[in-house]
Design an enzyme around this catalytic site. Structure first.
Site, PDB file in Angstrom:
ATOM      1  CB  THR A 102      15.832   5.183   8.798  1.00 48.71           C
ATOM      2  OG1 THR A 102      15.068   4.240   9.660  1.00 48.71           O
ATOM      3  CG2 THR A 102      16.495   4.756   7.737  1.00 48.71           C
TER       4      THR A 102
ATOM      5  CD1 TRP B 285      -4.918   9.512  -3.265  1.00 47.84           C
ATOM      6  CD2 TRP B 285      -2.810   9.458  -3.773  1.00 47.84           C
ATOM      7  NE1 TRP B 285      -4.599   8.432  -3.160  1.00 47.84           N
ATOM      8  CE2 TRP B 285      -3.209   8.192  -3.420  1.00 47.84           C
ATOM      9  CE3 TRP B 285      -1.579   9.679  -4.363  1.00 47.84           C
ATOM     10  CZ2 TRP B 285      -2.378   7.255  -3.449  1.00 47.84           C
ATOM     11  CZ3 TRP B 285      -0.903   8.844  -4.382  1.00 47.84           C
ATOM     12  CH2 TRP B 285      -1.104   7.340  -4.012  1.00 47.84           C
TER      13      TRP B 285
END
Ligand code: AMP
Length: 549
Positions: free
Chosen positions: A186, A449
């Protein structure tokens, strides 16, 4: 009682065997590092993959040995996809855009025995060669005439010399389908990169599922050009899919600018292509400048980062190219969801269909997903609730390579394992998932959020904006507030006030970014994604200093 079906292991070598036997004269076209176009067939590819397997055996490569590559999308890389995995060794595709320290770290962590490289990456090989402890030799993917002189690398071999010296008589070994086939690290923005180790079985199941009509929809009538690199999660599986379905494959090498891509797409009459949004921006920019259009492209697969509604419309309305919006990750081989319509969506208005297509899509069979709250409890599938996205399935990692027991999996109440993706998403009643953010990029304003992707999509819809990123900037009162970083289109005139006014009526007022910073360029990572951590480092205090001043 067991079924009475043949016990045939799912092995990657069977893909190239099939492509040779049933689509032997189908072409593979590559733009070489040298600049010219190379053309041959699946039959040729299979022959040379067998020669490479013999060469590797002669070099002492054993099953499960890791063989690194630092290479573009090209026919020699494809031969390694089949030659290395087919013989039972593990193909380790390294991302050459990573910093040399990370490349050295990855090669050592994987304990690569050999590293194959395109000549473009000779400087990188020179920089890391002395540090790669387990590598016995570096193999330049070129012919004798193009071998670098005085490269200063002791153990340098030539790809074509190895092929020439090797017989094509080679029988692919049969072994357990759970054996590892491929290793891909990754491109983590924090900490060291982590290795996803795919098996033959997981790769084969992923190939079947990814080729389906409601997935990437590939067939023997297609000409596929993966712009997504073969070092980025196996080019999303397309080199395997092409063999499975018998599609012509066009490999663009290092020339990924809009003009070169367009020329290749047209010359080879490509029907389907795949890549991250930043690549498509270059291609669309070229088309706008030149007034050209596609004569053969029917579909484009966009993933790796969110496809903006503007890009979606441009492809479909201006160029009649259907967009397949896909989501996945290195840890998922990579395909998880694809944004293809269900029957009932076909009846909807264009606007409603665009809203569906802008989402990251619904789960491909084999992948299950859910969203959970901070307490780990599953959240409802409605458009209002967002949570941490978790997945599971036979091509999802259960551990990282040599992770020393730090499995990333989480258990639910029934003891079922889930992989936490690190993405925050909603899932609607139809099962369409929409990413609102990476969890580490979420903006928490006064405890609420705010999804940065929504804010970026609105900015990108402004005609004067070329690129936009929204980050959480520290704020004295609200802890964090959205800050918009923008690259204007060349010669475009745009003020902060005009851009902020553009948000009016499109989102809740308190979501509007607090400020806009205009920059010349936004930093992109090794897989073409915006590096928000770097933007946060640079502009994270912007609102604090603005208030202080
Ligand atoms: P990688 O492992 O480099 O392929 O990165 C995987 C991550 O890329 C995912 O966890 C998402 O955060 C992001 N990603 C991939 N596809 C999409 C998409 N279509 N929309 C938004 N983010 C995406």
């Amino acid at each position: 009682m067991n079924g009475l079906m043949m016990q045939k292991q799912l092995l990657i070598s069977s893909l190239i065997v099939h492509a040779d036997r049933h689509h032997g004269d189908t072409e593979i076209v590559s733009r070489r590092v040298e600049g010219d176009i190379h053309r041959y067939t699946f039959r040729d590819c299979h022959r040379r993959a067998r020669q490479m397997a013999n060469a590797l055996t002669r070099l002492g490569v054993n099953p499960a040995d890791r063989i690194g590559t630092l290479a573009w999308n090209g026919y020699r890389h494809l031969e390694l996809y089949y030659g290395v995995s087919g013989m039972g060794a593990i193909l380790h595709t390294i991302n050459p855009r990573l910093h040399e320290d990370q490349v050295a770290y990855i090669a050592n962590h994987a304990e690569d025995q050999y590293i194959f490289f395109d000549l473009t990456f000779l400087p990188l090989i020179k920089a890391v060669a002395g540090r790669c402890k387990t590598v016995k030799a570096f193999i330049a993917m070129t012919d004798h005439a193009h071998m670098p002189k005085d490269a200063g690398i002791d153990n340098l071999l030539c790809y074509e010399d190895l092929i020439e010296a090797s017989s094509p008589d080679y029988a692919w070994p049969r072994f357990d389908e759970n054996a590892a086939s491929t290793l891909c690290y990754t491109s983590g923005t924090t900490g060291n990169p982590k290795g996803a180790l795919y098996s033959h079985r997981s790769s084969m199941l992923h190939t079947y599922a990814a080729a389906l009509p409601d997935s990437l929809n590939c067939s023997a009538r297609d000409v596929i050009l993966p712009v997504v690199p073969m070092f980025h999660v196996n080019a999303w599986g397309l080199p395997y899919i092409a063999c499975m379905v018998g599609a012509k494959l066009v490999l663009p090498g290092p020339a990924l600018d809009g003009k070169s891509l367009y020329e290749l797409l047209e010359a080879e009459q490509v029907t389907v292509s795949a890549g991250v949004p930043t690549v498509w921006q270059g291609l669309l920019g070229h088309l706008e400048e030149t007034g050209q259009a596609f004569s053969s492209m029917r579909r484009t697969i966009i993933g790796g980062a969110a496809c903006t509604p503007v890009m979606l419309r441009k492809f479909q309305e201006t160029y009649s190219v259907a967009v397949l919006h896909v989501w996945g990750m290195t840890e998922m081989s990579p395909i998880g969801t694809v944004g293809t319509m269900k029957a009932r969506h076909v009846e909807m208005s264009m606007e409603e269909r665009y809203a569906v297509q802008s989402k990251q899509g619904r789960a491909v069979f084999g992948v299950d997903m859910r969203i959970v709250g901070a307490d780990g409890v599953e959240l409802p599938w409605d458009v209002a609730t967002s949570g941490d996205l978790q997945v599971r399935g036979p091509w999802v990692v259960r551990d990282y390579f040599r992770s020393e027991g730090n499995s990333p999996l989480q258990l639910d109440d029934d003891g079922q394992e889930w992989f936490p993706t690190g993405d925050v998403a909603t899932i609607d009643a139809d099962g369409f998932m929409q990413i609102t953010d990476r969890s580490k990029d979420v903006i928490k304003s006064g405890g609420e959020w705010i999804g940065s992707i929504d804010l970026e999509n609105i900015a990108m819809a402004h005609p004067a904006v070329s690129q936009a990123a929204c980050i959480a900037a520290k704020h004295a009162k609200w802890d964090e507030r959205p800050l918009l970083i923008v690259v204007k289109k060349p010669q475009a005139d745009l003020t902060r006030e005009e851009l902020l006014a553009f948000y009016e009526g499109k989102i809740a007022k308190w979501w509007t970014p607090d400020d806009v910073v205009f920059v010349d360029a936004i930093p992109l990572g090794a897989t073409g994604k915006i590096q928000k951590n770097r933007l946060r480092e640079q502009f994270g205090d912007h609102l604090m200093t603005r208030v202080a001043n």
